[in-house]
Write a protein that holds these residues in place. Structure first.
Motif, PDB file in Angstrom:
ATOM      1  N   GLY A 106       0.680 -10.000  76.756  1.00 32.05           N
ATOM      2  CA  GLY A 106      -0.082  -9.374  75.681  1.00 32.05           C
ATOM      3  C   GLY A 106      -0.653 -10.377  74.696  1.00 32.05           C
ATOM      4  N   GLN A 107      -0.625 -11.664  75.040  1.00 28.46           N
ATOM      5  CA  GLN A 107      -1.038 -12.697  74.094  1.00 28.46           C
ATOM      6  C   GLN A 107      -2.399 -13.312  74.415  1.00 28.46           C
ATOM      7  OE1 GLN A 107       1.483 -16.035  72.008  1.00 28.46           O
ATOM      8  NE2 GLN A 107       1.063 -16.731  74.083  1.00 28.46           N
ATOM      9  N   TYR A 127     -13.269  -9.286  68.423  1.00 31.23           N
ATOM     10  CA  TYR A 127     -12.655  -7.983  68.694  1.00 31.23           C
ATOM     11  C   TYR A 127     -11.153  -8.133  68.947  1.00 31.23           C
ATOM     12  CZ  TYR A 127     -11.346  -3.743  71.211  1.00 31.23           C
ATOM     13  OH  TYR A 127     -10.708  -2.602  71.610  1.00 31.23           O
ATOM     14  N   PHE A 128     -10.800  -9.167  69.731  1.00 29.29           N
ATOM     15  CA  PHE A 128      -9.402  -9.293  70.156  1.00 29.29           C
ATOM     16  C   PHE A 128      -8.507  -9.976  69.129  1.00 29.29           C
ATOM     17  CE2 PHE A 128     -11.080  -8.437  74.437  1.00 29.29           C
ATOM     18  CZ  PHE A 128     -10.141  -7.498  74.851  1.00 29.29           C
ATOM     19  N   ARG A 129      -9.095 -10.802  68.249  1.00 32.05           N
ATOM     20  CA  ARG A 129      -8.264 -11.570  67.312  1.00 32.05           C
ATOM     21  C   ARG A 129      -7.360 -10.671  66.459  1.00 32.05           C
ATOM     22  NH1 ARG A 129     -12.005 -14.535  65.872  1.00 32.05           N
ATOM     23  NH2 ARG A 129     -12.462 -13.548  63.888  1.00 32.05           N
ATOM     24  N   PRO A 130      -7.875  -9.576  65.872  1.00 31.26           N
ATOM     25  CA  PRO A 130      -6.970  -8.717  65.080  1.00 31.26           C
ATOM     26  C   PRO A 130      -5.859  -8.090  65.922  1.00 31.26           C
ATOM     27  CG  PRO A 130      -9.283  -8.186  64.650  1.00 31.26           C
ATOM     28  CD  PRO A 130      -9.269  -9.105  65.815  1.00 31.26           C
ATOM     29  N   LEU A 131      -6.051  -8.053  67.236  1.00 31.18           N
ATOM     30  CA  LEU A 131      -5.006  -7.498  68.109  1.00 31.18           C
ATOM     31  C   LEU A 131      -3.980  -8.564  68.499  1.00 31.18           C
ATOM     32  CD1 LEU A 131      -7.329  -5.480  70.564  1.00 31.18           C
ATOM     33  CD2 LEU A 131      -6.231  -4.679  68.458  1.00 31.18           C
ATOM     34  N   ILE A 157     -13.468 -22.088  69.808  1.00 30.04           N
ATOM     35  CA  ILE A 157     -12.046 -22.400  69.597  1.00 30.04           C
ATOM     36  C   ILE A 157     -11.601 -21.905  68.226  1.00 30.04           C
ATOM     37  CG2 ILE A 157     -10.389 -24.288  69.316  1.00 30.04           C
ATOM     38  CD1 ILE A 157     -11.987 -25.773  71.530  1.00 30.04           C
ATOM     39  N   ALA A 158     -12.470 -22.094  67.219  1.00 29.02           N
ATOM     40  CA  ALA A 158     -12.125 -21.607  65.879  1.00 29.02           C
ATOM     41  C   ALA A 158     -11.942 -20.083  65.883  1.00 29.02           C
ATOM     42  CB  ALA A 158     -13.216 -21.996  64.883  1.00 29.02           C
ATOM     43  N   ALA A 159     -12.635 -19.399  66.784  1.00 28.00           N
ATOM     44  CA  ALA A 159     -12.507 -17.939  66.883  1.00 28.00           C
ATOM     45  C   ALA A 159     -11.265 -17.537  67.690  1.00 28.00           C
ATOM     46  CB  ALA A 159     -13.754 -17.347  67.531  1.00 28.00           C
TER      47      ALA A 159
END
Ligand SMILES: [Fe+2]
Length: 259
Positions: A106-107, A127-131, A157-159
């Protein structure tokens, strides 16, 4: 030697264009072990060409293969994963639970571009970062738009994106230009994970030792160990990934002209 982590190898018999039989998959596993690999993402393509490869099917395939390794005393730990092709249906498929994260942790999600295309990953990374999920760019060296654009690579990479590089590309670069670019990536901290992208016994040999040795030449043993082993194991096991931001090498006018 540290235990290497192959974060990208097609090992699931009959599931995609990887091994056709269990025997071939086991031979691939022996080959990986002989290269010093002890942890491997046993994956298959997840794209429209293989509609049966949903998360549950791939989990089952890995669960069936792992005991066969134990019975033959092949010291390789497998982690289920999918190599997911980006496309218009990506988010719908994700929301439907069809995709498998790396190591089922899940990572992270291992993604590849659609054939012949190069898409901007930033909206998806956002989209995925907050998850709490990061995107791993599979065989990132294949995309010249990324390999030769350090500003773009830094933004991704920063994202939260991570770059996976193929061991064969390090061991046997296609040409001097690619070799220089990969060296810049290694020195600048743009390479996070290694994968053989093995598909069989003959196709794309693992070349882990050679790829690792190339990294040692370029960045030293400790940094090479992080890339070839520690970060890979952490990604496969869903452990915290503490990876420093890249520092692109400064290009002098001399290097730009003659480098
Ligand atoms: Fe692959």
């Amino acid at each position: 030697m540290v235990p290497f982590a192959d974060t990208h190898v097609h090992l699931l018999p009959g599931r995609d264009d990887g091994p056709l039989t269990v025997d071939e998959a086991l031979a691939m596993c022996r080959m990986l072990v002989s290269e010093g690999v002890r942890h491997a993402a046993a994956l298959a393509h997840q794209n429209a060409s293989y509609p049966d490869n949903d998360a549950a099917a791939l989990r089952t395939a890995v669960a069936e293969l792992q005991p066969l390794l134990q019975a033959r005393q092949i010291p390789l730990t497998l982690y289920p994963a999918g190599e997911i092709m980006l496309g218009p249906e990506f988010l719908d498929q994700w929301k439907a639970g069809r995709y498998l994260t790396l190591g089922d942790s899940g990572q992270t999600l291992l993604v590849e571009m659609p054939h012949g295309q190069f898409l901007d990953l930033l909206p998806l990374a956002d989209y995925f970062r907050p998850l709490g999920i990061r995107l791993i760019v599979a065989h990132a060296e294949r995309y010249p738009e990324l390999l030769y654009d350090p500003d773009l690579a830094q933004r991704w990479i920063a994202a939260g994106c991570l770059f996976q590089v193929t061991t064969q590309a390090l061991a046997e670069p296609w040409d001097a230009t690619t070799e220089h670019a990969l060296k810049d990536w290694a020195v600048g901290g743009f390479i996070h994970l290694l994968g053989s992208d093995g598909h069989g016994i003959d196709r794309r040999r693992p070349l882990f030792r050679e790829g690792y040795q190339r990294l040692v030449q370029w960045v030293g043993r400790r940094a090479a160990e992080r890339i070839a082993s520690f970060w890979g194991i952490a990604a496969l096991q869903g452990l915290p990934l503490h990876i420093p931001p890249p520092r692109p090498p400064r290009r002098t006018w001399f290097h730009r002209l003659f480098g």
